[in-house]
Motif scaffolding. Structure first.
Motif, PDB file in Angstrom:
ATOM      1  N   ASN A   2      65.361  58.043  70.035  1.00 35.96           N
ATOM      2  CA  ASN A   2      64.821  58.157  71.370  1.00 35.96           C
ATOM      3  C   ASN A   2      64.282  56.826  71.867  1.00 35.96           C
ATOM      4  O   ASN A   2      64.549  56.389  72.981  1.00 35.96           O
ATOM      5  N   LYS A   3      63.538  56.190  70.968  1.00 36.71           N
ATOM      6  CA  LYS A   3      62.948  54.894  71.282  1.00 36.71           C
ATOM      7  C   LYS A   3      64.028  53.881  71.610  1.00 36.71           C
ATOM      8  O   LYS A   3      63.873  53.043  72.477  1.00 36.71           O
ATOM      9  N   TRP A   5      66.983  54.413  72.908  1.00 33.62           N
ATOM     10  CA  TRP A   5      67.521  54.632  74.255  1.00 33.62           C
ATOM     11  C   TRP A   5      66.576  54.097  75.310  1.00 33.62           C
ATOM     12  O   TRP A   5      66.996  53.501  76.299  1.00 33.62           O
ATOM     13  N   ARG A   6      65.300  54.315  75.073  1.00 33.42           N
ATOM     14  CA  ARG A   6      64.332  53.823  76.041  1.00 33.42           C
ATOM     15  C   ARG A   6      64.375  52.302  76.125  1.00 33.42           C
ATOM     16  O   ARG A   6      64.327  51.713  77.187  1.00 33.42           O
ATOM     17  N   ARG A  10      65.324  50.103  79.422  1.00 27.57           N
ATOM     18  CA  ARG A  10      64.410  49.102  79.942  1.00 27.57           C
ATOM     19  C   ARG A  10      65.103  47.742  80.040  1.00 27.57           C
ATOM     20  O   ARG A  10      64.948  47.017  81.012  1.00 27.57           O
ATOM     21  N   THR A 315      61.319  48.154  67.916  1.00 23.50           N
ATOM     22  CA  THR A 315      61.155  49.256  68.865  1.00 23.50           C
ATOM     23  C   THR A 315      59.677  49.579  69.064  1.00 23.50           C
ATOM     24  O   THR A 315      59.269  50.009  70.129  1.00 23.50           O
TER      25      THR A 315
END
Ligand SMILES: Nc1ncnc2c1ncn2[C@@H]1O[C@H](COP(=O)(O)OP(=O)(O)OP(=O)(O)O)[C@@H](O)[C@H]1O
Ligand code: SF4
Ligand SMILES: [Mg+2]
Lengths: 318, 355
Positions: A2-3, A5-6, A10, A315
């Protein structure tokens, strides 16, 4: 995951403004180049009216922002316009020449990593020894060597006098790999020297720092061999910074290519952009800049993903 | 599995004149670790400086031995010497370290690698920096297993999860997938303990394992160490500057001062009647004593630097009982149930911990 993808999202959001900004700045800078493209397009004996017509036809009479906006709109649709002089599509020009530039840059990067990284590891593991001081001092010199100067020395020595390598030109890698390699060797070496020095220095200092961390003692207390400690844990810990640094070298290689291609007369995008800038061939310069910025951004994005996968701290900190 | 106990031969000790008393000590055949005349020196710009001087002690199988002393007295050096983890350059170690019948001091680097992590585990003081930040804790523990046993990656991972469960981490399988940075100090120290014990070593060296932790966590970690030691029969070498912790947890202890062992004996009897003035000073600082001051502030003065060691008793400059005889170098001598490095040990009546 998830991290990750974030992080990706960004980064993409950060890159978009960079892309627009970089191309706009180049657009503006081109206005400062002396001479008027309309004058040269119109030919020597054109009337003032004809020149004005040409200005209007090409949109040169529009405000800068509007000109840029039109260009951007077309670029977004894959249309980079025509060269003002050869009337060839800019995309075609770039397509023809980009492989030659990439060939030299990738060649230089491979050579530089294959030499620079092991040298840095060697210096770090033998820190304080003669090998270390040799690597450190040669690297300081290598960083300071201008690549165009080196390029000229190499061209003189190994192609003009000794004829080991062709002096000028390029060959297509897929139809003539041997020729492509032999054409690209000297330019790649000229570009690689500075990169070798940068990599060796950075790997040495990063690895040295990692090897002095407390957890290295834990690894020895577990009964690990020195090899496992160095190659598995040592390198994995410096891999993030190392990859980031290598990504930065890609930027450096592409900007270095402009000069190197001039010295070796390589038909790449570097020589294309310098030639077109002198002739105020706006669309070509803009197109090349866009493509180069895109390449650099993609490389950085790729590096970001890999480092995030290799090092959990990346991350966590972004 | 990899243990070659009994096949190695013990190197005969070199007993130099003047060190007789150090070897007077009877070497019990049941001793798991027998450190004799261990000296360590470092080289700096001005030459060699001795940091450990003829350190000698034994750890019996399954026993808990405490080492106490002020900061810089050589506790960690002693532990690192046993592990063979001293710096390779600019460092000299002499003496014998007999572990399970073999002299580790005479063992090469590859031989030591089979001892470390397998026969002797170690837990360090700094849980925050003692784990590799880029590998999950499960991977790091499994790596220890795979270093010493020919098992599959999967089996090693399972052993790692079991080890995490044994140090009472809730959700060990989940914890195994975490990176050290997402764990608290207490959790990391549990992970360190799990990693040190995963190969079921015969000896666990814990170098100030709780010093960096919160007080409440300290007690839990201590309890865990003792319980695990008891359950697996692992002997524990417990290093601390906190005599109170030793009083609660150890059977025997040694007190170190300025690179030397100054007193060695059963904890209970030392607490009741210390024989060395330095140990008596340490007792002063125990909580619940007359002057409840922190640490060792009750002993005035400071440790002499290694370069300016007194020829006579090293504690002399700070000792209230110093006499003429103290100008001579002090030997470790047997007195009652102890070994004491003090010429006046038998005629002093020092106060013990208040009962
Ligand atoms: N690598 C080294 N080089 C030089 N001197 C060292 C080295 N390691 C330790 N020393 C010195 O050896 C002495 C003993 O150090 P040691 O770490 O064993 O003390 P300690 O009893 O564990 O203290 P602390 O309670 O602070 O951990 C200290 O004076 C220290 O400065
Ligand atoms: S030998 Fe003397 S100076 Fe040293 S501790 Fe004993 S009484 Fe004090
Ligand atoms: Mg210490």
């Amino acid at each position: 995951m998830n991290k990750l993808w974030r992080l990706l999202g960004r980064r993409l959001l950060q890159f978009l403004p960079i892309l627009v900004f970089a191309t706009f700045v180049v657009f503006g800078l081109l206005q400062l180049v002396p001479g008027d493209p309309a004058l040269s397009l119109a030919g020597d004996y054109a009337s003032t009216q004809r020149i004005a017509e040409i200005r209007h036809e090409y949109g040169f009479d529009q405000p800068l922002v509007v000109q840029y906006g039109i260009w951007l709109w077309h670029a977004m649709h894959g249309n980079l316009g025509l060269s003002l002089f050869s009337s060839e599509p800019v995309t075609q020009l770039i397509e023809d020449r980009l492989p030659n530039t990439i060939m030299v840059a990738v060649y230089a990067l491979v050579v530089a990593s294959a030499i620079g990284i092991p040298l840095g590891v060697l210096a770090a593991t033998r820190s304080g020894s003669k090998i270390d001081s040799f690597v450190t001092s040669t690297a300081s010199m290598g960083v300071a060597l201008p690549s165009f100067w080196l390029a000229m020395i190499l061209a003189l020595q190994f192609s003009l006098y000794r004829h080991w390598f062709p002096t000028t030109g390029a060959a297509d890698f897929f139809t003539d790999p041997a020729g492509a390699i032999s054409h690209a060797t000297l330019p790649a070496i000229a570009l690689a020297v500075g990169v070798v020095a940068t990599l060796a220095r950075q790997v040495r200092s990063d690895l040295l720092e990692v090897l002095n961390q407390q957890y290295m003692r834990t690894l020895r207390a577990k009964g690990l061999s020195n090899g496992a400690i160095l190659w598995k844990h040592g390198l994995r810990n410096v891999s993030a910074t190392l990859l980031t640094l290598t990504g930065l070298q890609v930027n450096r290689l592409f900007s270095g290519a402009v000069v190197i291609e001039a010295v070796f007369a390589i038909p790449g995008v570097g020589s294309l952009v310098s030639y077109s800038a002198i002739n105020k061939d706006f669309p070509v310069v803009q197109g090349v800049v866009l493509v180069l910025v895109l390449i650099v951004i993609s490389v950085n994005l790729f590096v970001d993903i890999i480092t995030a996968l290799l090092d959990p701290r990346v991350t966590a900190s972004t | 599995m990899l243990s070659r106990a009994g096949t190695g031969k013990t190197t005969p000790m070199s007993v130099a004149a003047g060190k007789v008393s150090d070897s007077e000590k009877q070497v019990s055949t049941s001793a798991l670790l027998d450190v004799r005349d261990l000296s360590v020196s470092f080289r700096d710009d001005a030459g060699w400086v001795q940091m450990l001087n003829n350190v000698a002690f034994t750890v019996k199988r399954g026993e808990t031995l405490g080492i106490v002393g002020e900061s810089g007295c050589g506790k960690s050096l002693t532990a690192l010497s046993v592990m063979g983890l001293l710096p390779k350059r600019g460092c000299r170690r002499t003496g014998a370290i007999v572990f399970d019948g073999r002299d580790l001091a005479a063992l090469g680097e590859s031989g030591m690698r089979q001892i470390r992590g397998r026969q002797i585990g170690m837990v360090f003081q700094e849980p925050m920096s003692a784990l590799d930040p880029v590998f999950t804790v499960g991977d790091q523990i499994a790596e220890t297993v795979r270093t010493h046993f020919p098992v599959s990656q999967r089996e090693a991972k399972e052993r790692a999860v079991e080890a995490l469960a044994s140090v009472r981490i809730a959700g060990p399988a989940n914890c195994a997938t975490q990176y050290p940075m997402s764990l608290s100090g207490g959790m990391r120290q549990r992970v360190m303990i799990a990693m040190a014990l995963v190969c079921e070593p015969k000896l666990l060296i814990a170098d100030e394992p709780t010093t960096a932790l919160d007080v409440t966590i300290q007690a839990q970690i201590m309890e865990l160490l003792l319980e695990l030691g008891q359950r697996t029969g692992t002997a524990l070498l417990f290093i601390t500057h906190n005599l109170g912790l030793i009083a609660e947890s150890c059977e025997r202890m040694i007190a170190m001062y300025a690179g030397e062992v100054v007193e060695d004996g059963p904890v209970e009897s030392i607490l009741q009647r210390p024989l060395h003035p330095y140990t008596a000073g340490l007792l002063e600082s125990l909580p619940g004593r007359r002057a409840p001051k922190s640490r060792l502030s009750s002993i005035p003065g400071r440790v002499p630097s290694a370069r300016e060691m007194p020829v006579g008793c090293r504690f002399g400059p700070r000792c209230n009982y110093a006499a003429a005889a103290c100008q001579e170098p002090q030997r470790l001598r047997a007195v009652d149930d102890r070994h004491v490095r003090c010429v006046r040990a038998s005629d002093l009546a020092l106060a013990g911990a208040g009962v």
